[in-house]
Write a protein that holds these residues in place. Structure first.
Motif, PDB file in Angstrom:
ATOM      1  N   ALA A  17       0.839  -1.200   0.000  1.00 23.24           N
ATOM      2  CA  ALA A  17       0.000   0.000   0.000  1.00 23.24           C
ATOM      3  C   ALA A  17       0.872   1.248   0.000  1.00 23.24           C
ATOM      4  O   ALA A  17       1.960   1.270   0.568  1.00 23.24           O
ATOM      5  CB  ALA A  17      -0.912   0.015   1.218  1.00 23.24           C
ATOM      6  N   VAL A  34      -8.617   0.104  -0.360  1.00 22.03           N
ATOM      7  CA  VAL A  34      -8.778   0.094  -1.818  1.00 22.03           C
ATOM      8  C   VAL A  34      -8.026   1.268  -2.448  1.00 22.03           C
ATOM      9  O   VAL A  34      -7.322   1.105  -3.449  1.00 22.03           O
ATOM     10  CB  VAL A  34     -10.275   0.135  -2.200  1.00 22.03           C
ATOM     11  CG1 VAL A  34     -10.457   0.321  -3.695  1.00 22.03           C
ATOM     12  CG2 VAL A  34     -10.970  -1.139  -1.729  1.00 22.03           C
ATOM     13  N   ARG A  36      -5.422   2.900  -1.393  1.00 23.18           N
ATOM     14  CA  ARG A  36      -3.965   2.906  -1.216  1.00 23.18           C
ATOM     15  C   ARG A  36      -3.244   1.680  -1.764  1.00 23.18           C
ATOM     16  O   ARG A  36      -2.031   1.689  -1.881  1.00 23.18           O
ATOM     17  CB  ARG A  36      -3.639   3.039   0.259  1.00 23.18           C
ATOM     18  CG  ARG A  36      -4.024   4.386   0.797  1.00 23.18           C
ATOM     19  CD  ARG A  36      -3.655   4.484   2.218  1.00 23.18           C
ATOM     20  NE  ARG A  36      -4.113   5.753   2.735  1.00 23.18           N
ATOM     21  CZ  ARG A  36      -3.712   6.259   3.855  1.00 23.18           C
ATOM     22  NH1 ARG A  36      -2.860   5.606   4.604  1.00 23.18           N
ATOM     23  NH2 ARG A  36      -4.167   7.416   4.264  1.00 23.18           N
ATOM     24  N   THR A  37      -3.974   0.619  -2.055  1.00 24.10           N
ATOM     25  CA  THR A  37      -3.318  -0.599  -2.529  1.00 24.10           C
ATOM     26  C   THR A  37      -2.654  -0.362  -3.882  1.00 24.10           C
ATOM     27  O   THR A  37      -3.257   0.173  -4.796  1.00 24.10           O
ATOM     28  CB  THR A  37      -4.313  -1.764  -2.626  1.00 24.10           C
ATOM     29  OG1 THR A  37      -4.786  -2.046  -1.313  1.00 24.10           O
ATOM     30  CG2 THR A  37      -3.667  -3.008  -3.197  1.00 24.10           C
ATOM     31  N   VAL A  38      -1.396  -0.776  -3.978  1.00 23.41           N
ATOM     32  CA  VAL A  38      -0.632  -0.652  -5.210  1.00 23.41           C
ATOM     33  C   VAL A  38      -0.614  -1.992  -5.939  1.00 23.41           C
ATOM     34  O   VAL A  38      -0.890  -2.077  -7.122  1.00 23.41           O
ATOM     35  CB  VAL A  38       0.808  -0.185  -4.916  1.00 23.41           C
ATOM     36  CG1 VAL A  38       1.634  -0.125  -6.182  1.00 23.41           C
ATOM     37  CG2 VAL A  38       0.800   1.154  -4.196  1.00 23.41           C
ATOM     38  N   LEU A  39      -0.279  -3.041  -5.217  1.00 25.76           N
ATOM     39  CA  LEU A  39      -0.227  -4.389  -5.770  1.00 25.76           C
ATOM     40  C   LEU A  39      -0.162  -5.384  -4.628  1.00 25.76           C
ATOM     41  O   LEU A  39      -0.085  -5.014  -3.462  1.00 25.76           O
ATOM     42  CB  LEU A  39       0.973  -4.578  -6.706  1.00 25.76           C
ATOM     43  CG  LEU A  39       2.368  -4.369  -6.117  1.00 25.76           C
ATOM     44  CD1 LEU A  39       2.950  -5.669  -5.594  1.00 25.76           C
ATOM     45  CD2 LEU A  39       3.295  -3.824  -7.175  1.00 25.76           C
ATOM     46  N   ASP A  52      -2.731  -7.363  -9.501  1.00 26.84           N
ATOM     47  CA  ASP A  52      -3.117  -5.961  -9.595  1.00 26.84           C
ATOM     48  C   ASP A  52      -3.929  -5.593  -8.352  1.00 26.84           C
ATOM     49  O   ASP A  52      -4.171  -6.430  -7.487  1.00 26.84           O
ATOM     50  CB  ASP A  52      -3.886  -5.684 -10.886  1.00 26.84           C
ATOM     51  CG  ASP A  52      -5.225  -6.406 -10.973  1.00 26.84           C
ATOM     52  OD1 ASP A  52      -5.689  -6.981  -9.958  1.00 26.84           O
ATOM     53  OD2 ASP A  52      -5.826  -6.412 -12.060  1.00 26.84           O
ATOM     54  N   THR A  53      -4.364  -4.363  -8.277  1.00 29.13           N
ATOM     55  CA  THR A  53      -5.056  -3.867  -7.077  1.00 29.13           C
ATOM     56  C   THR A  53      -6.255  -4.722  -6.692  1.00 29.13           C
ATOM     57  O   THR A  53      -6.368  -5.159  -5.546  1.00 29.13           O
ATOM     58  CB  THR A  53      -5.505  -2.414  -7.297  1.00 29.13           C
ATOM     59  OG1 THR A  53      -4.353  -1.621  -7.560  1.00 29.13           O
ATOM     60  CG2 THR A  53      -6.206  -1.862  -6.081  1.00 29.13           C
ATOM     61  N   TYR A  54      -7.143  -4.986  -7.619  1.00 30.36           N
ATOM     62  CA  TYR A  54      -8.361  -5.734  -7.302  1.00 30.36           C
ATOM     63  C   TYR A  54      -8.039  -7.146  -6.805  1.00 30.36           C
ATOM     64  O   TYR A  54      -8.521  -7.572  -5.766  1.00 30.36           O
ATOM     65  CB  TYR A  54      -9.290  -5.796  -8.519  1.00 30.36           C
ATOM     66  CG  TYR A  54     -10.526  -6.628  -8.258  1.00 30.36           C
ATOM     67  CD1 TYR A  54     -11.590  -6.089  -7.542  1.00 30.36           C
ATOM     68  CD2 TYR A  54     -10.600  -7.947  -8.675  1.00 30.36           C
ATOM     69  CE1 TYR A  54     -12.721  -6.853  -7.272  1.00 30.36           C
ATOM     70  CE2 TYR A  54     -11.724  -8.716  -8.413  1.00 30.36           C
ATOM     71  CZ  TYR A  54     -12.776  -8.175  -7.707  1.00 30.36           C
ATOM     72  OH  TYR A  54     -13.884  -8.931  -7.423  1.00 30.36           O
TER      73      TYR A  54
END
Length: 83
Positions: A17, A34, A36-39, A52-54
């Motif tokens: 994040a 959601v 702040r999440t990068v990977l 990926d983020t999702y």
């Protein structure tokens, strides 16, 4: 990051994040996670998956639920890297 013993190795599930404005603050909502999440990534014995983020949020959420359901998740450690 969650670690899980799988026989002879340790499986790791991590969520990466972004930290805003170089200040220490806590995520206080699902939206905060959601936003702040990068990977995310999952490290197994022979390979690593990068999400990926999702997908990262989905995989990390599943690991969190599994840890909670196991009764073995009793605390947390805050890790902060100072630049």
């Amino acid at each position: 990051m969650f670690n899980k013993n799988i026989g002879d190795y340790m499986e790791r599930v991590s969520l990466v994040a972004r930290q805003d404005n170089f200040k220490l603050d806590y995520v206080s909502s699902t939206r905060g996670i959601v936003d702040r999440t990068v990977l995310g990534f999952k490290v197994m014995e022979d390979y690593m998956e990068i999400f990926d983020t999702y997908e990262a949020i989905q995989v990390f959420g599943a690991a969190l639920k599994e840890a909670q359901d196991s009764g073995k998740c009793t605390g947390y450690m805050w890790i902060r890297r100072v630049m």
